[in-house]
Write an enzyme that holds these catalytic residues in place. Structure first.
Site, short mmCIF file in Angstrom:
data_model
loop_
_atom_site.label_atom_id
_atom_site.label_comp_id
_atom_site.label_asym_id
_atom_site.label_seq_id
_atom_site.Cartn_x
_atom_site.Cartn_y
_atom_site.Cartn_z
CB CYS A 149 80.01 26.15 -50.79
SG CYS A 149 81.26 26.19 -49.50
CB CYS A 176 82.95 24.01 -51.23
SG CYS A 176 81.80 23.93 -49.85
#
Length: 120
Positions: free
Chosen positions: A41, A44
């Site tokens: 991600c 993230c």
């Protein structure tokens, strides 16, 4: 009161098996932010240094637990807390969810969010 210094780090990895102890129970002592993230991600990874800096700025008044959702049974935690996208950050205090946000945010945005959800 214990004379043993608190050796727990301000940021730590947590897993399904120890979430109840390391986050829910521990949040009675001090607020804990839980970062639900995944290695694949991009947002993230963008959020991570901002969260780390916010935790450092709060100098021991707040801890950060990181849950890598693709490890072990951690996706069960994401399901339990109805996490629909990554990253999602949930604030726990006294064993209860006090607020959450999803997506990457700046350090300033995170601090404003904390002021709203952690009046001290």
């Amino acid at each position: 009161m214990s004379s043993v210094p608190d050796s727990s780090p301000s940021a730590f990895d947590v897993h399904y098996e120890d979430f109840q102890t390391q986050v829910i129970a521990a949040s009675s002592e001090q607020p804990i932010l839980v970062d639900f993230w995944a290695d694949w991600c991009g947002p993230c990874h963008a959020l991570a240094p901002h969260l780390k800096r916010v935790i450092e700025e709060h100098a021991g008044r707040l801890r950060l637990a990181k849950v890598e959702v693709d490890e072990g049974e951690n996706m069960r935690l994401a399901g339990h807390y109805r996490v629909r996208g990554f990253p999602t950050v949930i604030l726990f205090r006294h064993g209860e969810e006090r607020g959450r946000f999803s997506g990457a945010r700046s350090r300033i945005q995170i601090n404003h969010w904390l002021q709203e959800h952690l009046p001290e």
